[in-house]
Design a protein around this motif. Sequence first.
Motif, short mmCIF file in Angstrom:
data_model
loop_
_atom_site.label_atom_id
_atom_site.label_comp_id
_atom_site.label_asym_id
_atom_site.label_seq_id
_atom_site.Cartn_x
_atom_site.Cartn_y
_atom_site.Cartn_z
N UNK A 137 75.07 -23.99 20.28
CA UNK A 137 74.23 -25.14 20.60
C UNK A 137 72.83 -24.87 20.08
N UNK A 138 72.29 -25.82 19.33
CA UNK A 138 70.90 -25.75 18.87
C UNK A 138 70.10 -26.82 19.60
N UNK A 139 68.92 -26.47 20.11
CA UNK A 139 68.10 -27.45 20.81
C UNK A 139 66.65 -27.36 20.33
N UNK A 140 65.92 -28.48 20.47
CA UNK A 140 64.59 -28.62 19.88
C UNK A 140 63.56 -29.05 20.91
N UNK A 141 62.45 -28.30 21.01
CA UNK A 141 61.25 -28.60 21.80
C UNK A 141 61.49 -28.65 23.32
N UNK A 142 62.50 -29.36 23.78
CA UNK A 142 62.85 -29.38 25.20
C UNK A 142 64.34 -29.08 25.30
N UNK A 143 64.68 -28.03 26.04
CA UNK A 143 66.06 -27.57 26.08
C UNK A 143 66.92 -28.32 27.08
N UNK A 144 68.24 -28.09 27.03
CA UNK A 144 69.19 -28.77 27.91
C UNK A 144 69.36 -28.06 29.25
N UNK A 145 70.13 -28.67 30.14
CA UNK A 145 70.59 -28.05 31.38
C UNK A 145 72.11 -28.09 31.37
N UNK A 146 72.75 -26.92 31.57
CA UNK A 146 74.20 -26.81 31.46
C UNK A 146 74.79 -26.28 32.77
N UNK A 147 75.97 -26.77 33.09
CA UNK A 147 76.74 -26.23 34.21
C UNK A 147 78.01 -25.58 33.66
N UNK A 148 78.28 -24.34 34.07
CA UNK A 148 79.46 -23.62 33.59
C UNK A 148 80.61 -23.84 34.57
N UNK A 149 81.74 -24.32 34.05
CA UNK A 149 82.90 -24.56 34.90
C UNK A 149 83.90 -23.41 34.84
N UNK A 150 83.56 -22.37 34.10
CA UNK A 150 84.35 -21.14 34.09
C UNK A 150 83.45 -20.01 33.62
N UNK A 151 83.88 -18.78 33.87
CA UNK A 151 83.08 -17.62 33.49
C UNK A 151 83.13 -17.40 31.98
N UNK A 152 82.04 -16.93 31.45
CA UNK A 152 81.96 -16.57 30.03
C UNK A 152 80.73 -15.70 29.83
N UNK A 153 80.49 -15.28 28.60
CA UNK A 153 79.30 -14.51 28.26
C UNK A 153 78.52 -15.29 27.22
N UNK A 154 77.19 -15.32 27.36
CA UNK A 154 76.36 -16.08 26.43
C UNK A 154 75.25 -15.20 25.89
#
Length: 334
Positions: free
Chosen positions: A54-71
């Motif tokens: 995911x690429x984001x610009x100037x103001x970032x997103x808000x995400x909810x994780x529905x399963x475990x992972x590594x970022x």
Amino acid sequence: MGIRILKGGMLTTVQDLGRTGYQSQGFSVAGVMDVRSFKIANLLLDNPENEAVLEFTLIGPTLEFTSATIIAITGGDFQPTINGDPAPMYTAIYMNKGDILKFSSARTGSRGYIAFSSYLDIPVVMGSRCTNMKSGIGGFKGRKLQAGDYMNFRIKRRYLPFFLSRKLTLDEFDQEEAVLRVVMGPQDDVFSKQGIETFLNSEYIVTSDFDRMGCRLEGPFIAPKETSDIISDGIAFGSIQVPSHGKPIILLSDRQTTGGYAKIATVASVDIPKLVQRKTDHKIRFQPISVQEAQRLYLEEVKELDEMRKVIHQPCKEVLECRLVAKRLRKLFE
């Protein structure tokens, strides 16, 4: 098993290295703006080099994780938090089911990246998962992400060896002036000697006309010998066009495939991240280099990324030190 978009930010899209081989048919390459930050994000997770992020610009997103992972989060500092607590950047982070990852506005830089160890389940279109918003293809429904969107993961991958070693030095992008190294041409002969000197010895300002297609600069007039109009030809990532108004425009990921204005120079690929992490009113100067020097700089960056890979695949020094202390303590009590 994936992520839910609670807020889309200003401009958040799925990107990889781009859709190559279709410019002759009118399709832009698209892909990430800051290739270095993109590669480091995937490197931290042992992902394939071209895995979508995911690429984001100037103001970032808000995400909810529905399963475990590594970022891994790279690029500009968007002050990320996980469940309200500050989150590290340039580090592998374990995310649990239900975690909320939130970004604010960019403190430094202007573009950020999130890579996922479980891989985003995005279809491959013409060899790429990247979003081309102008054509409405690729990525998530060919558009930027918005609240309510949901993306699955392709695999379950929740373990990485040497986990505590997966941290690298943060790239800072807060300097207000950047020197971009450029290879002159292919149409620098269209410009007068004075025009070339103006281009190479002047300070230019990043304007608000700055998006994924290109960056328009404000500054001294670059004079052509007669006219800067040419028969349309192909455009590379980082090409610097100079239209009749005499101000440079640097063309970027979503650039058009051809253009009819002379290109005075092309930004060396290793310096494009410096540009795409600028903000409005930041200053730009240009420094000419040879093709051979640009190639040398590229190979140096490849070597640097290889060194980063070695660093994150070594046992964590802190863990080794703790084990050494424990071993010495055991000997004291034997």
